[in-house]
Design an enzyme around this catalytic site. Sequence first.
Site, PDB file in Angstrom:
ATOM      1  N   LEU A  19      -0.860 -19.931   3.952  1.00 48.46           N
ATOM      2  CA  LEU A  19      -2.023 -19.604   3.286  1.00 48.46           C
ATOM      3  C   LEU A  19      -2.011 -18.530   2.473  1.00 48.46           C
ATOM      4  O   LEU A  19      -1.816 -17.286   3.013  1.00 48.46           O
ATOM      5  CB  LEU A  19      -3.269 -19.444   4.414  1.00 48.46           C
ATOM      6  CG  LEU A  19      -3.420 -20.511   5.442  1.00 48.46           C
ATOM      7  CD1 LEU A  19      -4.649 -20.175   6.250  1.00 48.46           C
ATOM      8  CD2 LEU A  19      -3.397 -21.821   4.677  1.00 48.46           C
ATOM      9  N   GLY A  20      -1.661 -18.429   1.150  1.00 43.19           N
ATOM     10  CA  GLY A  20      -1.589 -17.518   0.227  1.00 43.19           C
ATOM     11  C   GLY A  20      -0.509 -17.372  -0.346  1.00 43.19           C
ATOM     12  O   GLY A  20       0.907 -17.876   0.212  1.00 43.19           O
TER      13      GLY A  20
ATOM     14  N   ASN B  94       2.932 -11.800  -3.403  1.00 41.43           N
ATOM     15  CA  ASN B  94       4.531 -11.367  -2.991  1.00 41.43           C
ATOM     16  C   ASN B  94       4.812 -11.825  -1.686  1.00 41.43           C
ATOM     17  O   ASN B  94       6.061 -12.378  -1.546  1.00 41.43           O
ATOM     18  CB  ASN B  94       4.212  -9.840  -3.156  1.00 41.43           C
ATOM     19  CG  ASN B  94       4.122  -9.468  -4.584  1.00 41.43           C
ATOM     20  OD1 ASN B  94       4.431 -10.281  -5.487  1.00 41.43           O
ATOM     21  ND2 ASN B  94       3.653  -8.259  -4.846  1.00 41.43           N
TER      22      ASN B  94
ATOM     23  N   LYS C 119      -4.058  -7.211   8.522  1.00 44.54           N
ATOM     24  CA  LYS C 119      -4.190  -5.730   9.378  1.00 44.54           C
ATOM     25  C   LYS C 119      -5.896  -5.693   9.462  1.00 44.54           C
ATOM     26  O   LYS C 119      -6.542  -5.190  10.095  1.00 44.54           O
ATOM     27  CB  LYS C 119      -3.647  -4.696   8.676  1.00 44.54           C
ATOM     28  CG  LYS C 119      -3.688  -4.396   7.270  1.00 44.54           C
ATOM     29  CD  LYS C 119      -2.992  -3.255   6.707  1.00 44.54           C
ATOM     30  CE  LYS C 119      -2.906  -3.263   5.310  1.00 44.54           C
ATOM     31  NZ  LYS C 119      -2.240  -4.284   4.558  1.00 44.54           N
TER      32      LYS C 119
ATOM     33  N   VAL D 123       1.350  -4.424  10.642  1.00 47.09           N
ATOM     34  CA  VAL D 123       1.649  -3.094  10.803  1.00 47.09           C
ATOM     35  C   VAL D 123       2.905  -2.701  10.366  1.00 47.09           C
ATOM     36  O   VAL D 123       3.996  -2.888  11.061  1.00 47.09           O
ATOM     37  CB  VAL D 123       1.390  -2.389  12.339  1.00 47.09           C
ATOM     38  CG1 VAL D 123       1.588  -1.041  12.549  1.00 47.09           C
ATOM     39  CG2 VAL D 123      -0.034  -2.722  12.837  1.00 47.09           C
TER      40      VAL D 123
ATOM     41  N   ILE E 261       9.153  -2.989   9.797  1.00 46.60           N
ATOM     42  CA  ILE E 261       9.495  -2.171  11.026  1.00 46.60           C
ATOM     43  C   ILE E 261       8.999  -3.050  12.216  1.00 46.60           C
ATOM     44  O   ILE E 261       7.759  -3.170  12.366  1.00 46.60           O
ATOM     45  CB  ILE E 261       8.820  -0.827  10.643  1.00 46.60           C
ATOM     46  CG1 ILE E 261       9.513  -0.171   9.600  1.00 46.60           C
ATOM     47  CG2 ILE E 261       9.331   0.185  12.076  1.00 46.60           C
ATOM     48  CD1 ILE E 261       8.634   1.210   9.342  1.00 46.60           C
TER      49      ILE E 261
ATOM     50  N   GLY F 107       4.465   0.784  -9.288  1.00 48.68           N
ATOM     51  CA  GLY F 107       4.012  -0.392  -8.506  1.00 48.68           C
ATOM     52  C   GLY F 107       3.630  -0.022  -7.002  1.00 48.68           C
ATOM     53  O   GLY F 107       3.442  -0.906  -6.250  1.00 48.68           O
TER      54      GLY F 107
ATOM     55  N   GLU G 217      -2.330   0.335  -5.934  1.00 46.04           N
ATOM     56  CA  GLU G 217      -2.960  -0.696  -6.453  1.00 46.04           C
ATOM     57  C   GLU G 217      -3.634  -0.296  -7.554  1.00 46.04           C
ATOM     58  O   GLU G 217      -3.952   0.954  -7.783  1.00 46.04           O
ATOM     59  CB  GLU G 217      -3.871  -1.396  -5.309  1.00 46.04           C
ATOM     60  CG  GLU G 217      -2.977  -2.020  -4.280  1.00 46.04           C
ATOM     61  CD  GLU G 217      -2.470  -3.249  -4.345  1.00 46.04           C
ATOM     62  OE1 GLU G 217      -2.606  -4.049  -5.592  1.00 46.04           O
ATOM     63  OE2 GLU G 217      -1.606  -3.664  -3.566  1.00 46.04           O
TER      64      GLU G 217
ATOM     65  N   LYS H 269      -4.351  -0.171  10.715  1.00 46.16           N
ATOM     66  CA  LYS H 269      -3.349  -0.255  11.671  1.00 46.16           C
ATOM     67  C   LYS H 269      -3.222   0.672  12.687  1.00 46.16           C
ATOM     68  O   LYS H 269      -2.825   0.329  13.759  1.00 46.16           O
ATOM     69  CB  LYS H 269      -1.976   0.217  10.725  1.00 46.16           C
ATOM     70  CG  LYS H 269      -1.796  -0.651   9.436  1.00 46.16           C
ATOM     71  CD  LYS H 269      -0.910   0.130   8.432  1.00 46.16           C
ATOM     72  CE  LYS H 269      -0.807  -0.852   7.421  1.00 46.16           C
ATOM     73  NZ  LYS H 269       0.110  -0.352   6.373  1.00 46.16           N
TER      74      LYS H 269
END
EC number: 1.1.1.3
Length: 442
Positions: A20-21, A24, A114, A141, A145, A196, A199, A214
């Site tokens: 879904l989506g 990027n 999140k 989050v 990582i 970039g 936003e 988060k």
Amino acid sequence: MTEGTAQRTGAPTELGVAVLGMGNVGAEVVRIITENAEDLRARIGASLVLRGVAVRDLERGRGIDRALLTDDPAALVRRDDVDIVIEVLGGIEPPRELIRTALQQGKSVVTANKALLAEYTGELATAAAEANVDLYFEAAVAGAIPVVRPLMQSLAGDKVQRVAGIVNGTTNFILSAMAETGADYDEALAEAGRLGYAEADPTADVEGYDAAAKAAILASIAFHSRVTAADVYREGISSVTAEDLASAAKFDCTVKLLSICERVVGDDGRERISARVYPALIPLSHPLATVSGAYNAVVVEAVDAGRLMFYGQGAGGAPTASAVMGDVVMAARNKVYSGRGPLESTYASLPVMPIAQVPTRYYVAMNVVDRPGVLETIAGEFAKHGVSIAAVRQEGGADATRLIVITHRAPDGALAETVSALENMEAVTAVSSVLRMEGTHE
């Protein structure tokens, strides 16, 4: 509970996946599923088969087979041949309803959302438990990582005391640029936008909303209690100045936007949670001080494990997709081997401590009239409110002086009362900055 190890009789040879989506992250997830099909099959014990990709605009499918595209995510989620749903749409609705529907129909869900999890983890975790399926969210989050799974599994037998870190790449890039070049906030934000990292509307990042979401997730996991974004005290970086960064350097410090979740024992002896996000001075010797650019890092402190640090790329399509796919592999293995991921743990139900009661150190910068006795008067005002001064630096010219005060630890409420009193003093023309100071023990 963890995944099983024995493949059940009649285990599936393929598992249907719905994405879904197609931003990027979604595009990278589809790429990994397609390009790494054989490796994924070997790791899982069954093939991942892409059943469909939900997009907002069917004309912008990023090279995906048009037969896989749909603008009806609800219908895709309800398909009988879908076993795992990957949600990378973002936002609260419709993802909340889509995920809940998928879980209720016995499909495992992997999400990077999140904002949704910071508000509705309890609701969605309950739906997953009732349907005996998985809800994974490592990518929610700090991108690539791995910090969620270590907290939920690797440290499950330990007692986590504190989780603190830099979990927003945009703000870290801005503050790093200000520290390194002397640029002011607006200049650094503009540069982040050109590269970039920011936003078009950077509010969620620079005002701390992203980091607070988060922090809520991390606090919930670390302390076995439900914490929402509304429970997290939040300040952004838009009021941090180039002067603050320059002054911090004179105290051998830098400024970072920190997300801090910790166990705090109140005056009544009861254990509580403190969850907070704000820009703070930290010593240059602190491990988080060296985290620059758009990178993230999280430091976990546990009773027996001690201090652990997780560092890497906290955002971006490919890094976040890596975390998503780690969850997909776990969920898929559980389908094949009749296993189950960790359940939500909220047994502790610790209350959240109000920010006014949380003790820390402070950096207070003010413009004062340059005349005899002013420093003594200001020091008296700090003492009146129970805030002890650790260091004072004086800068400025003939008519006005910039006075910087570093305090010892004091409750946030006491410092707020002090600042209010300072703002009403004739000798203080302005309190220009109030920042907290973390990473010291004075």
